[in-house]
Design a protein around this motif. Sequence first.
Motif, PDB file in Angstrom:
ATOM      1  N   ALA A 127      68.200 -25.538  47.587  1.00  8.16           N
ATOM      2  CA  ALA A 127      67.754 -24.306  48.244  1.00  8.16           C
ATOM      3  C   ALA A 127      67.731 -23.129  47.288  1.00  8.16           C
ATOM      4  CB  ALA A 127      68.647 -23.991  49.441  1.00  8.16           C
ATOM      5  N   GLY A 128      68.606 -23.130  46.305  1.00  4.07           N
ATOM      6  CA  GLY A 128      68.626 -22.073  45.294  1.00  4.07           C
ATOM      7  C   GLY A 128      68.302 -22.652  43.932  1.00  4.07           C
ATOM      8  N   ARG A 129      67.680 -21.868  43.089  1.00  6.43           N
ATOM      9  CA  ARG A 129      67.284 -22.366  41.775  1.00  6.43           C
ATOM     10  C   ARG A 129      68.472 -22.843  40.939  1.00  6.43           C
ATOM     11  NH1 ARG A 129      62.070 -21.127  39.725  1.00  6.43           N
ATOM     12  NH2 ARG A 129      60.754 -20.125  41.302  1.00  6.43           N
ATOM     13  N   ALA A 130      69.654 -22.356  41.269  1.00  2.00           N
ATOM     14  CA  ALA A 130      70.838 -22.796  40.530  1.00  2.00           C
ATOM     15  C   ALA A 130      71.097 -24.285  40.726  1.00  2.00           C
ATOM     16  CB  ALA A 130      72.054 -21.987  40.977  1.00  2.00           C
ATOM     17  N   GLY A 131      70.597 -24.831  41.831  1.00  6.04           N
ATOM     18  CA  GLY A 131      70.781 -26.251  42.101  1.00  6.04           C
ATOM     19  C   GLY A 131      69.677 -27.130  41.564  1.00  6.04           C
ATOM     20  N   TRP A 132      68.685 -26.531  40.918  1.00  4.30           N
ATOM     21  CA  TRP A 132      67.576 -27.320  40.400  1.00  4.30           C
ATOM     22  C   TRP A 132      67.944 -27.974  39.082  1.00  4.30           C
ATOM     23  CZ3 TRP A 132      62.485 -23.972  40.929  1.00  4.30           C
ATOM     24  CH2 TRP A 132      62.284 -23.660  42.278  1.00  4.30           C
ATOM     25  N   PRO A 133      67.720 -29.265  38.935  1.00  5.59           N
ATOM     26  CA  PRO A 133      67.871 -29.872  37.615  1.00  5.59           C
ATOM     27  C   PRO A 133      66.688 -29.447  36.744  1.00  5.59           C
ATOM     28  CG  PRO A 133      66.958 -31.476  39.141  1.00  5.59           C
ATOM     29  CD  PRO A 133      67.281 -30.247  39.946  1.00  5.59           C
ATOM     30  N   PRO A 134      66.798 -29.570  35.418  1.00  6.98           N
ATOM     31  CA  PRO A 134      65.660 -29.238  34.562  1.00  6.98           C
ATOM     32  C   PRO A 134      64.433 -30.059  34.955  1.00  6.98           C
ATOM     33  CG  PRO A 134      67.652 -29.524  33.262  1.00  6.98           C
ATOM     34  CD  PRO A 134      67.988 -29.986  34.643  1.00  6.98           C
ATOM     35  N   ALA A 135      63.314 -29.403  35.109  1.00 12.61           N
ATOM     36  CA  ALA A 135      62.084 -30.089  35.505  1.00 12.61           C
ATOM     37  C   ALA A 135      61.458 -30.796  34.312  1.00 12.61           C
ATOM     38  CB  ALA A 135      61.094 -29.083  36.090  1.00 12.61           C
ATOM     39  N   PRO A 136      60.718 -31.877  34.564  1.00 15.99           N
ATOM     40  CA  PRO A 136      60.016 -32.544  33.462  1.00 15.99           C
ATOM     41  C   PRO A 136      58.934 -31.629  32.895  1.00 15.99           C
ATOM     42  CG  PRO A 136      59.285 -33.405  35.577  1.00 15.99           C
ATOM     43  CD  PRO A 136      60.464 -32.520  35.860  1.00 15.99           C
ATOM     44  N   ALA A 137      58.609 -31.814  31.630  1.00 14.75           N
ATOM     45  CA  ALA A 137      57.622 -30.964  30.970  1.00 14.75           C
ATOM     46  C   ALA A 137      56.217 -31.310  31.437  1.00 14.75           C
ATOM     47  CB  ALA A 137      57.729 -31.119  29.456  1.00 14.75           C
ATOM     48  N   GLY A 138      55.567 -30.352  32.099  1.00 12.59           N
ATOM     49  CA  GLY A 138      54.221 -30.590  32.594  1.00 12.59           C
ATOM     50  C   GLY A 138      53.136 -30.267  31.587  1.00 12.59           C
ATOM     51  N   GLU A 139      53.392 -29.284  30.705  1.00 14.63           N
ATOM     52  CA  GLU A 139      52.473 -28.916  29.632  1.00 14.63           C
ATOM     53  C   GLU A 139      51.058 -28.649  30.151  1.00 14.63           C
ATOM     54  OE1 GLU A 139      52.870 -32.220  26.991  1.00 14.63           O
ATOM     55  OE2 GLU A 139      54.669 -31.401  26.044  1.00 14.63           O
TER      56      GLU A 139
END
Length: 246
Positions: A31-43
């Motif tokens: 729900a909060g960005r603090a809980g987001w894991p690093p996203a894969p690189a979309g480039e």
Amino acid sequence: MVGIDTSAIPRFGLPLTLPRPRVVAEWTSTAGRAGWPPAPAGEGRPVMLIPGFLAGDQSLTRMALWLRSGGYVPARSGIRWNVDCLAPIVAAVQQRLERAVAAAGRPALLVGQSRGGTIARAVAVLRPDLVATVVTLGSPLLDQLAVRPRTWPSIVGIGLLGTAGVPGLFSVRCLAGDCCARASDAAVAPLPAGVRLISVYSRSDEIVRWQSCLDPWAEHVEVNTSHLGMGMARPVWVALAERLAG
């Protein structure tokens, strides 16, 4: 306490016996960005997220934002409630995907939840030039009707209305007639060379029978989540980040 983004929760067709505390916990986990894991690189690659039965684009908004944070360029599927026949939905998604791929100049990532995964797989078979990778979340790829008994009232209700002539709803003809035969065949056909398929499934899925997610053409990724929370559950995002990193 972090608030829950209720705008992304489908309002209709929810079984009354859902394990609600678990689903709420999954929604809260990102729900909060603090809980987001690093996203894969979309480039700059395009990504289209396709919602499940009785859901619309808004149900996958949070995952779209997460992928955008890694450099993917989200494109909407245009689905408000995923209740139409398979053929027109596949055709409409394909048209929108063509525009997104043309703008980016490179093939897309398709992410489909539940019925949305079936649609994504059909599009990939029909237009492999538009698709690099398909990710399905709790999608009954081997049998579109491989669902739990609690889901049948919603399916039957929509089907009866569609058969009675209500526009925009699937009908009995979608299963037995020729109108959706090409799209239905594509949904289970061998995957074209160069298209990657990742099928995420959960043995505790309360909507879809998990065995139907085990497409022989797919990489299988098992998670321990609910069906409805799969698009927002942090373990799913972590698993996808690992798979898509390469």
